[in-house]
Design an enzyme around this catalytic site. Sequence first.
Site, PDB file in Angstrom:
ATOM      1  N   GLY A  41       0.812  -1.210   0.000  1.00  0.00           N
ATOM      2  CA  GLY A  41       0.000   0.000   0.000  1.00  0.00           C
ATOM      3  C   GLY A  41       0.845   1.260   0.000  1.00  0.00           C
ATOM      4  O   GLY A  41       1.998   1.255   0.436  1.00  0.00           O
TER       5      GLY A  41
ATOM      6  N   ILE B 182       2.609   2.558   6.935  1.00  0.00           N
ATOM      7  CA  ILE B 182       2.018   3.414   7.962  1.00  0.00           C
ATOM      8  C   ILE B 182       1.642   2.604   9.193  1.00  0.00           C
ATOM      9  O   ILE B 182       1.333   3.172  10.236  1.00  0.00           O
ATOM     10  CB  ILE B 182       0.792   4.189   7.434  1.00  0.00           C
ATOM     11  CG1 ILE B 182      -0.362   3.247   7.070  1.00  0.00           C
ATOM     12  CG2 ILE B 182       1.175   5.070   6.255  1.00  0.00           C
ATOM     13  CD1 ILE B 182      -1.648   3.976   6.733  1.00  0.00           C
ATOM     14  N   ASP B 183       1.693   1.266   9.078  1.00  0.00           N
ATOM     15  CA  ASP B 183       1.370   0.415  10.228  1.00  0.00           C
ATOM     16  C   ASP B 183       2.475   0.403  11.281  1.00  0.00           C
ATOM     17  O   ASP B 183       2.248  -0.021  12.415  1.00  0.00           O
ATOM     18  CB  ASP B 183       1.125  -1.026   9.779  1.00  0.00           C
ATOM     19  CG  ASP B 183      -0.147  -1.175   8.957  1.00  0.00           C
ATOM     20  OD1 ASP B 183      -0.897  -0.186   8.828  1.00  0.00           O
ATOM     21  OD2 ASP B 183      -0.380  -2.277   8.438  1.00  0.00           O
TER      22      ASP B 183
ATOM     23  N   ARG C  55      -2.852  -4.019  10.373  1.00  0.00           N
ATOM     24  CA  ARG C  55      -3.227  -5.432  10.273  1.00  0.00           C
ATOM     25  C   ARG C  55      -2.685  -6.248  11.438  1.00  0.00           C
ATOM     26  O   ARG C  55      -3.391  -7.040  12.050  1.00  0.00           O
ATOM     27  CB  ARG C  55      -2.707  -6.013   8.954  1.00  0.00           C
ATOM     28  CG  ARG C  55      -2.955  -7.511   8.797  1.00  0.00           C
ATOM     29  CD  ARG C  55      -2.304  -8.042   7.546  1.00  0.00           C
ATOM     30  NE  ARG C  55      -2.905  -7.496   6.357  1.00  0.00           N
ATOM     31  CZ  ARG C  55      -3.999  -7.992   5.782  1.00  0.00           C
ATOM     32  NH1 ARG C  55      -4.610  -9.036   6.320  1.00  0.00           N
ATOM     33  NH2 ARG C  55      -4.495  -7.446   4.695  1.00  0.00           N
TER      34      ARG C  55
ATOM     35  N   LEU D   7      -5.009   8.425   4.709  1.00  0.00           N
ATOM     36  CA  LEU D   7      -3.690   8.629   5.298  1.00  0.00           C
ATOM     37  C   LEU D   7      -2.545   8.242   4.362  1.00  0.00           C
ATOM     38  O   LEU D   7      -1.438   8.742   4.497  1.00  0.00           O
ATOM     39  CB  LEU D   7      -3.569   7.806   6.585  1.00  0.00           C
ATOM     40  CG  LEU D   7      -4.720   7.888   7.587  1.00  0.00           C
ATOM     41  CD1 LEU D   7      -4.418   7.011   8.796  1.00  0.00           C
ATOM     42  CD2 LEU D   7      -4.971   9.323   8.010  1.00  0.00           C
ATOM     43  N   ARG D   8      -2.804   7.331   3.431  1.00  0.00           N
ATOM     44  CA  ARG D   8      -1.712   6.676   2.718  1.00  0.00           C
ATOM     45  C   ARG D   8      -1.016   7.557   1.681  1.00  0.00           C
ATOM     46  O   ARG D   8       0.171   7.369   1.425  1.00  0.00           O
ATOM     47  CB  ARG D   8      -2.227   5.399   2.049  1.00  0.00           C
ATOM     48  CG  ARG D   8      -2.876   4.443   3.021  1.00  0.00           C
ATOM     49  CD  ARG D   8      -3.055   3.063   2.452  1.00  0.00           C
ATOM     50  NE  ARG D   8      -3.766   3.049   1.180  1.00  0.00           N
ATOM     51  CZ  ARG D   8      -3.913   1.968   0.437  1.00  0.00           C
ATOM     52  NH1 ARG D   8      -3.406   0.807   0.844  1.00  0.00           N
ATOM     53  NH2 ARG D   8      -4.572   2.008  -0.703  1.00  0.00           N
TER      54      ARG D   8
END
Length: 430
Positions: free
Chosen positions: A19, A140-141, A187, A308-309
């Site tokens: 992503g 972003i995770d 996730r 956000l991405r």
Amino acid sequence: MKKADAQRRETLAILVGGGPAPGINSVIAAAAIEAMKSGLRVVGLREGFRWLAEGDTSHVDELELEDISRIHLTGGTILGTSRTNPAHDEATLQHVIAALSALGVRYLVCIGGDDTTYGATQIAQRTKGKIGVVTVPKTIDNDLPLPENAPTFGFETARAVGAEIVESLMEDARSTGRWYLAITMGRKSGSLALSMCKSAGATLAVIPEEFRGNKFDLAQVVDTIVGAIIKRRATGHDNGVAVIAEGIAERIDTTALAAAAASKADPYGHIHIADIPLGILLRDRVHAALKQLGIEVTVVAKDIGYELRCAKPLAFDVEYTRTLGYGAVRYLLGGGSGALVALAGGRVTPIDFDQLLDPNTGRIRVRTVDVSTESYEVARSYMIRLEPQDFEEPALSVLAAQTQLSAASFKARFMASALVYTGVGPCFRG
């Protein structure tokens, strides 16, 4: 540039997998500029491994300085991206390697998260130095195991943008007397949800790391949220925002998620969390639980993620990614291959792929929120949610009075939701 000149120069290729995340274009620009300064030809591989996996070498952009000189200030990715797994099977891996060889690629920069890094490890192992491979940690995770607990690039921008959205939801909740269940990306890790909650001062965050076991019941999540609503009502407030990590969906027994059975897996074997209506499911279950308790509250589900991405990167992520892009090229030109580049002590630090692999799964290790740290403890201490001390008098009777339950029945119903915390610390007992 003459074709003959291009053929004589070594080629560095850049691709993006997974992503989008703020800062991708900055990595592309920094890597390309440093490579050009070192006399390399630079190409961009469109849509990650998608076309290479088919042996297709036609989706390639020749990058020149004018193409990339100012892109570091922009969101998204000029090369596109995909979740194609280059190591899906032996045939796919051979197609990728053959395509890279046909393009004359000597060096490969892969920008991505744990899945992209895993694919890169397989290419590095098979080519044995003939193609120098390096990855740049993007997600972003914030779930890659970087040294000194450094953030993955894109996380800081996503947190800032996400916190602004949560602040707006908090004001709307206050103005309209409602509750929002904000589902955000993450996730495997609840890092983004927790950080957005902590930064914005939201009512509470719910992350998978707080729950015991690999799987847990959806009712535990519902009671955590319902308990927070009751506790806040006891102080005279009928509104709030709960920030919930989407990874909750992967930890809940899938029999509770009817949509999960119909959800197809991506090329890396992950279910499409976006296909699971976690927010709607939680909204309906929370509303039903409140109604049984005699409480009428408007509950609204809100997904926060795709906004956000591709946000314009903060100065932090621009500076960070320019260093990473530069460092990736210097690592390759120094003879390195088979590593992820990170920063430690202000220096570019390559981490061998072998150090990133989980020996039990053979996949890239995932960094999760450490709920035993002061960082988590501070976030938790500012949340409004049921804690073990709330089940002692006089607090217990005050809370029970908000419902149709007796004090004893309230304690029996909600005590378990106050004990899900799995770490150790002075604020959390039980």
